[in-house]
Design a protein around this motif. Structure first.
Motif, short mmCIF file in Angstrom:
data_model
loop_
_atom_site.label_atom_id
_atom_site.label_comp_id
_atom_site.label_asym_id
_atom_site.label_seq_id
_atom_site.Cartn_x
_atom_site.Cartn_y
_atom_site.Cartn_z
N ILE A 73 0.82 23.05 -9.74
CA ILE A 73 0.85 21.61 -10.01
C ILE A 73 1.21 20.88 -8.72
O ILE A 73 2.13 21.27 -8.01
N LYS A 74 0.50 19.80 -8.45
CA LYS A 74 0.72 19.07 -7.19
C LYS A 74 2.03 18.29 -7.17
O LYS A 74 2.69 18.18 -6.15
N GLN A 75 2.38 17.71 -8.30
CA GLN A 75 3.54 16.81 -8.30
C GLN A 75 4.05 16.63 -9.73
O GLN A 75 3.38 17.02 -10.68
N ALA A 76 5.21 16.01 -9.82
CA ALA A 76 5.80 15.79 -11.13
C ALA A 76 4.77 15.18 -12.08
O ALA A 76 4.18 14.15 -11.76
N SER A 109 4.08 13.80 -1.82
CA SER A 109 5.42 13.31 -1.48
C SER A 109 6.06 12.57 -2.66
O SER A 109 7.24 12.24 -2.62
N LEU A 110 5.28 12.30 -3.70
CA LEU A 110 5.84 11.58 -4.84
C LEU A 110 6.69 12.48 -5.73
O LEU A 110 7.35 12.02 -6.65
N SER A 111 6.63 13.78 -5.47
CA SER A 111 7.18 14.73 -6.41
C SER A 111 8.70 14.99 -6.31
O SER A 111 9.41 14.92 -7.32
N VAL A 133 -3.62 0.12 -2.42
CA VAL A 133 -2.49 0.03 -3.34
C VAL A 133 -2.75 0.98 -4.52
O VAL A 133 -3.82 0.93 -5.13
N PHE A 134 -1.79 1.83 -4.81
CA PHE A 134 -1.90 2.83 -5.89
C PHE A 134 -0.82 2.55 -6.94
O PHE A 134 -0.06 1.60 -6.82
N TRP A 135 -0.66 3.48 -7.88
CA TRP A 135 0.44 3.40 -8.85
C TRP A 135 1.79 3.53 -8.15
O TRP A 135 2.82 3.22 -8.72
N ASP A 136 1.77 4.01 -6.91
CA ASP A 136 2.99 4.15 -6.13
C ASP A 136 3.82 2.86 -6.19
O ASP A 136 5.05 2.89 -6.23
N THR A 137 3.11 1.73 -6.14
CA THR A 137 3.82 0.44 -6.10
C THR A 137 4.56 0.20 -7.41
O THR A 137 5.76 -0.09 -7.41
N GLY A 147 0.83 -1.20 0.00
CA GLY A 147 0.00 0.00 0.00
C GLY A 147 0.86 1.26 0.00
O GLY A 147 2.07 1.21 0.28
N ALA A 148 0.20 2.39 -0.27
CA ALA A 148 0.94 3.65 -0.38
C ALA A 148 1.70 3.99 0.89
O ALA A 148 2.75 4.62 0.85
N LYS A 149 1.19 3.56 2.04
CA LYS A 149 1.86 3.86 3.32
C LYS A 149 2.57 2.62 3.84
O LYS A 149 2.72 2.45 5.06
N GLY A 186 -2.82 5.25 7.04
CA GLY A 186 -3.13 6.21 5.97
C GLY A 186 -3.50 5.50 4.67
O GLY A 186 -2.98 4.43 4.37
N TYR A 187 -4.42 6.11 3.94
CA TYR A 187 -4.92 5.54 2.68
C TYR A 187 -5.44 4.13 2.86
O TYR A 187 -5.52 3.35 1.91
N LYS A 188 -5.72 3.76 4.10
CA LYS A 188 -6.42 2.51 4.42
C LYS A 188 -5.74 1.25 3.86
O LYS A 188 -6.38 0.26 3.55
N ASP A 201 -0.72 15.04 -11.62
CA ASP A 201 -1.08 16.29 -10.94
C ASP A 201 -2.58 16.28 -10.63
O ASP A 201 -3.40 16.63 -11.48
N GLU A 202 -2.91 15.91 -9.41
CA GLU A 202 -4.32 15.75 -9.05
C GLU A 202 -5.02 17.06 -8.72
O GLU A 202 -6.19 17.06 -8.34
N TYR A 203 -4.30 18.19 -8.87
CA TYR A 203 -4.98 19.48 -8.66
C TYR A 203 -5.88 19.82 -9.86
O TYR A 203 -6.63 20.79 -9.79
C1 BGC Z 1 -0.78 11.45 -4.86
C2 BGC Z 1 -0.93 10.21 -5.71
C3 BGC Z 1 -0.57 9.00 -4.88
C4 BGC Z 1 -1.37 8.96 -3.60
C5 BGC Z 1 -0.94 7.84 -2.69
C6 BGC Z 1 -1.64 11.30 -3.63
O1 BGC Z 1 -1.49 12.43 -2.82
O2 BGC Z 1 -1.16 12.57 -5.58
O3 BGC Z 1 -0.10 10.28 -6.85
O4 BGC Z 1 -0.79 7.84 -5.61
O5 BGC Z 1 -1.21 10.17 -2.90
O6 BGC Z 1 0.39 8.02 -2.30
#
Ligand code: BGC
Length: 743
Positions: A604-607, A642-644, A352-356, A339-341, A347-349, A492-494
């Motif tokens: 922009i939120k992130q790369a 934090s991915l940025s 699993v995101f693209w982070d993996t 998972g992301a955390k 966090g984020y329960k 960029d989720e903004y």
């Molecule tokens: C980021 C996503 C990421 C998610 C989980 C969000 O804040 O914008 O890119 O997948 O957090 O880390």
């Protein structure tokens, strides 16, 4: 105060460099309780336990998270990874004074009792061991030194160990120790466990429980070895092993607690499995188990360590990042993912995101490929959910969920939790962040290139790459003489539901062309598989013609005058807000200016375009275009995610922008250790950890594949003397020793 060294300590490396393997807290910092809980997690890829203290404190959030155990409690919108019963409790009393560090303990502890005279805690990265030492004076005036040690065995994933040693420094104290298992635990007030049963027998206790709405059963069994007499008792939700001893002045007593944990994912009868495992573990000593654990970590670090000479802070931060990924990486299970955390917080329960795939996996692909294969197989096993999602949106093929759990169904919540004013924000990522499809395909192709694992590609990988391509083939829309993709969210989720995200369009185009190449390879390499997949996925000639047309005519937003990529249609029509204006700040600009204003701005939120350059390198454009892109988007990015920073460090290093590269590297390195985003209490930022590794290996060292195998093209920060690391390419180990000639 010197921490004792456990019997099976990983072989002493150069003693003068010991500090480069430790994260230390001294003195006690109660205001950073939850930060350290996250930092000090121990784990073994099967589970992780946050670094909560053995005794209870107000505001503490002990959590043990086991891969794959999800539950959606009554009335909750999405499932979450369930906090397992707590195996850590050690409640100690010295001459009747409860041992506590007086931070406002729960009412059963007298807060005014005793005094903490000394404290030090350290996470030993080399042996994945958490140690604490405390000097404590009881109300009686007797003083004791307490030493705590814990580990989650890497040699046996179901085994956890704790050693408590109490030494009489002044006087002859009476010691009572209650070592327990506690199922009275929840996820931030959400109760997931039902049907709790406790058992006590001889020097063993056990408990078992079932998740309320999913089919998982968990069981823990504990054994205590001590020179003191041990009695076992079982309560409604807790089971306790109690030991009492009168210590002579200068004497010490130790209490070795071994715990076994099983779930119904590993054993038909987890209670029997845990009881058997703890009994057979108790036949060997704590030291033997600890030595086996240390030996496995020694092997692991021999592969995974990255040595940096000339920058101790960078060295510690990178080892810390690698450590946290390794303790979360499933070694024995190909039906779970990270998972992301990671497994270090709620966090984020646990989703699993693209982070993996794009942040964490590269480290594993290049150093621990069998674990990388496990994680990719997790996706393969969830193709049914991805197909269902595509179908729900009216398309053929597979569309992976943006947030994934055990089921493989989309588990992104549709609304945020209410803020202080009760306002909730619509979350669109589950519907619109469709680039996840190509992120997964990218990871599979990267894994294949590095490992040469054709068997995985034939059995599993190709089906994912092709069926996710089928989705893109249907999803791309023909309009005004070109193909485009509407209503997307890029990294960029903004900016939500925008048209023609250059990241998404370009990756989808790349993905389709890789899919065609893969089909060509399958046809020549294994025609039977090619035929099977063509039939199962309906890869008709006309579908493939459409793919070719999309590749040829995909709209890649580009400004010819400025020679830059345009993040999405209309991006530069939005309000320009120079991000620098708001420095220094702690969080993202989103928090400062509010949702609506940021949505309508160029912040922009992130790369995003920068992320595209990291993934596709010079395929994105000429060096001039890449530099133009970087200089356009970097000043507009607030790194609200934090991915940025790590990705910026990587790309800036490749573009020959050393100052920015190092600044971004330092920023990424501080995200967890210094809590740069202010939310480390929720868990480690796994993607940032993986990104940090990539910034060093791909960015500063310039690792890349050539026809002759892996090679480096160093652009080290000016003060780094040397970087040494290992990777595995097609089954063969390669060691790189990158030296900075200028230092
Ligand atoms: C980021 C996503 C990421 C998610 C989980 C969000 O804040 O914008 O890119 O997948 O957090 O880390």
């Amino acid at each position: 105060m010197d921490l004792h060294r456990g019997a099976g300590q990983v072989k002493d490396r150069d003693v003068s460099k010991k500090h480069l393997w430790q994260i230390t807290e001294a003195p006690f910092q109660p205001e950073r309780l939850s930060h350290f809980e996250t930092l000090f997690a121990v784990g073994n890829g099967y589970l992780s336990a946050r670094g909560a203290f053995d005794e209870p404190y107000a505001g503490a959030s002990p959590a043990t998270l086991v891969h794959g155990i999800f539950n959606q409690a009554e009335g909750k919108p999405v499932p979450e990874l369930v906090n397992a019963p707590n195996w850590l409790p050690f409640q100690i009393s010295i001459d009747g004074t409860p041992f506590s560090m007086n931070t406002g303990a729960r009412d059963w502890i007298k807060p005014e009792g005793g005094a903490l005279l000394g404290y030090r805690r350290a996470l030993h990265l080399d042996s994945a061991t958490l140690r604490r030492e405390a000097l404590f004076r009881a109300e009686s005036g007797n003083t004791v030194r307490l030493r705590f040690e814990r580990f989650a065995s890497l040699a046996n994933p179901h085994l956890l160990g704790q050693r408590l040693t109490i030494e009489a420094v002044d006087g002859s104290p009476h010691i009572q120790v209650n070592a327990g298992l506690d199922s009275d635990i929840c996820n931030q007030a959400v109760q997931h466990w039902r049907s709790i049963k406790t058992v006590a027998r001889d020097s063993c206790v056990a408990l078992t429980a079932t998740t309320s709405h999913s089919p998982y059963r968990i069981a823990l069994a504990a054994h205590l070895t001590s020179s003191a007499d041990v009695t076992a008792s079982a309560g409604e939700k807790r089971a306790t092993l109690c030991a009492e001893i009168q210590l002579e002045a200068g004497a010490r007593a130790s209490f070795d607690k071994l715990v076994a944990l099983f779930t119904s994912r590993d054993a038909a009868d987890p209670l029997a499995a845990a009881q058997e495992a703890v009994s057979s573990a108790a036949a060997r000593s704590y030291d033997q188990h600890y030595q086996a654990h240390c030996a496995r970590w020694e092997e692991t670090w021999a592969r995974n360590d990255v040595e940096i000479e000339g920058d101790d802070r960078a060295q510690i931060a990178l080892r810390f990042a690698i450590y946290h990924l390794l303790i979360a990486a499933p070694r024995h299970d190909d039906d779970v993912s990270i998972g992301a955390k990671t497994l270090s917080g709620l966090g984020y329960k646990g989703h699993v995101f693209w982070d993996t795939e794009l942040f964490i996996l590269p480290l594993l692909t290049l150093t621990q490929p069998t674990i990388a294969r496990n994680l990719l197989t997790y996706r393969y096993r969830r193709l049914a959910g991805a197909r269902q999602k595509a179908q729900e949106y009216g398309y053929a093929g597979a569309l992976f969920p943006w947030e994934s759990t055990d089921t493989g169904l989309e588990t992104t919540p549709k609304w945020s939790d209410p803020d202080a004013d009760g306002l909730r924000i619509r979350i669109w990522t589950g519907e619109s962040e469709q680039h996840i499809n190509s992120d997964i395909a990218y990871a599979i192709l990267q894994y294949w290139r590095w490992t040469g694992d054709d068997a995985f590609m034939l059995d599993k990988g190709a089906e994912i790459v092709l069926d996710t391509a089928v989705f893109w083939g249907e999803r791309a829309e023909w309009k005004d003489g070109r193909y485009g993709i509407s209503r997307q969210i890029g990294p960029d989720e903004y900016h939500e539901n925008i048209n023609n995200s250059v990241f998404t369009n370009r990756l989808a185009q790349w993905h389709l062309s890789q899919a065609l190449d893969l089909l060509g390879w399958l046809g020549s390499r294994n025609p039977a598989t090619a035929r099977r997949l063509a039939e199962a996925l309906d890869l008709s000639a006309s579908r493939l013609d459409t793919w070719r047309a999309i590749i040829d005519k995909m709209h890649i937003p580009f400004d010819d005058d400025k020679q830059i990529h345009v993040q999405f249609d209309g991006f530069f029509d939005l309000e320009y807000i120079p991000v620098m204006k708001y420095e220094p700040r702690v969080g993202g600009i989103w928090g400062l200016l509010g949702h609506e204003r940021v949505l309508g701005s160029q912040v922009i939120k992130q790369a995003d375009v920068v992320m595209l350059m990291a993934l596709l390198g010079e395929e994105v454009g000429s060096r001039t275009v890449m530099l133009n892109n970087f200089h356009t988007y970097y000043p507009r990015t607030d790194h609200g995610s934090s991915l940025s920073p790590s990705i910026h460090a990587w790309v800036a290093a490749r573009l020959g922008l050393p100052d920015i590269a190092y600044e971004m590297f330092e920023r990424a390195a501080a995200i967890d250790l210094e809590d740069r985003q202010g939310n480390v209490a929720d868990g480690i930022h796994g993607a940032s950890c993986g990104g940090l590794w990539q910034a060093v290996v791909f960015g500063f060292c310039g690792l890349h594949l050539t026809e002759d195998g892996p090679a480096v093209d160093p652009k080290l920060p000016a003060h780094w003397r040397r970087v040494t690391f290992n990777v595995t390419y097609r089954g063969k180990a390669h060691r790189f020793d990158v030296v900075n000639p200028a230092v």
